[in-house]
Design an enzyme around this catalytic site. Sequence first.
Site, short mmCIF file in Angstrom:
data_model
loop_
_atom_site.label_atom_id
_atom_site.label_comp_id
_atom_site.label_asym_id
_atom_site.label_seq_id
_atom_site.Cartn_x
_atom_site.Cartn_y
_atom_site.Cartn_z
N LYS A 59 -8.29 12.31 -13.17
CA LYS A 59 -8.42 12.19 -14.62
C LYS A 59 -9.03 13.46 -15.17
O LYS A 59 -9.75 14.17 -14.47
CB LYS A 59 -9.34 11.01 -14.97
CG LYS A 59 -9.12 10.49 -16.38
CD LYS A 59 -7.94 9.54 -16.42
CE LYS A 59 -7.77 8.89 -17.75
NZ LYS A 59 -6.88 7.72 -17.65
N1 GLU Z 1 -3.67 7.76 -19.12
C1 GLU Z 1 -2.83 6.71 -18.62
C2 GLU Z 1 -3.61 5.78 -17.74
O1 GLU Z 1 -4.81 5.65 -17.88
C3 GLU Z 1 -1.57 7.25 -17.96
C4 GLU Z 1 -1.78 8.11 -16.75
C5 GLU Z 1 -0.50 8.75 -16.23
O2 GLU Z 1 0.58 8.46 -16.74
O3 GLU Z 1 -0.61 9.54 -15.31
O4 GLU Z 1 -3.07 5.07 -16.93
#
Ligand code: GLU
Length: 421
Positions: free
Chosen positions: A111
């Site tokens: 993240k």
């Molecule tokens: N931000 C989204 C999540 O928390 C998508 C992450 C992604 O598609 O890699 O799942």
Amino acid sequence: MDLSAVQARDNVWEMAQRQLDEVALLIGLNESLHGYLRVPKRVLEVSVPVRMDDGGFRMFTGYRVQHNMARGPGKGGIRFHPDVTLDEVKALAMWMTWKCALINIPFGGAKGGVICDPKHMSMQELENLTRRFTSEISIIIGPEKDIPAPDVYTTPKIMAWIMDTFSMQHGYSIPGVVTGKPVAIGGSLGRDKATARGCLYVVDEAMATLGKPVENARVAIQGFGNAGMYAAQLMAERGYRVVAVSDSHGGVANDKGLDVKQLIAHKFETGSVVGFTGGERADNRAILEYDCDVLVPAALEKVITRENAPRVRAQIVAEAANGPTMPEADDILFSRGIMVLPDILANAGGVTVSYFEWVQDLQANFWDEEEINEGLKRKMVRAFRETYEQARRHGVSMRKGAYCVAVSRVAEATKLRGLYP
Ligand code: GLU
């Protein structure tokens, strides 16, 4: 209780660790492995100088955290928000590890986040910030290493800047470095609505499991961004009755059902759901306690607490947001017989179609939307059933059931690979 204990209780990273600890006990996870999975593999903090519209430049702080990559490259969004902290990004990265494992796609968890207030920045400033942040984290991202995506307050346009910056540094187009891109530059059909669609699929499964009809089932949604807005749209189309929604400015409610199409038009026009004439004004927090069958928290973390959990009236809570329910609240909801579809299941639709996007980019071969939605449904339904089966077997909540599946998969991969050197 002294203040530091209260703060520890409220710390989102400790909350994520505690969720793991509880399941480690349940599945008899080996102590060393547990210790390994309790911490992130890699944390990068960057200082980002950004040229501002007044001609000067300002420093921003950003992070990219990779929690575990035993099952594949890191995967997870980038958040632009004034409240971003390193602990939050660490928690979100850990949740991505479990999410990708639960849905069974070959990614680890990562993240990113930048402390900034995009609502008070111009497009040019946002572009400058995105490009320089991308450049700073480019040492650890890439299609085989770690693939960012949108999260809170980041958009397909921002993903396009990430893709372009990374590609320009390498001298050729590398669409697979990021997902959630516009379709014109290698994005996937269906990615924009994927989080909401995945949420709909698992709510449908939960309703069927509980023997409840979908038609006119009352839905309240907290948060009206990418997840909440499309959840309202898709659930209304499916026959649910959306009775209350809110965004960061406030909420609106109508027991007879909100006209979601008009509400979305109002949101696009004014930037908020507040002021919509097809319903009465409601308080943002009151939405969580609204009289409904399905509650969808679709905004930020820690909104369902031990204070308001006793007042939640829904029978199903579908976590479109990451980490909306605190552990004490989780226990209260479970003891009250409320089925919580945990974030790592309920919002996994986004990363699932991100996976499809990455595969399409690597193959330079693009699928039609029907194929994508079918693939998404298959993965969501399978994950729901595996979660439900584990929850039943251990007599625990759906969150713990989901963690049993996910943590076991990551532990197995980590163990099989062994330690290097
Ligand atoms: N931000 C989204 C999540 O928390 C998508 C992450 C992604 O598609 O890699 O799942």
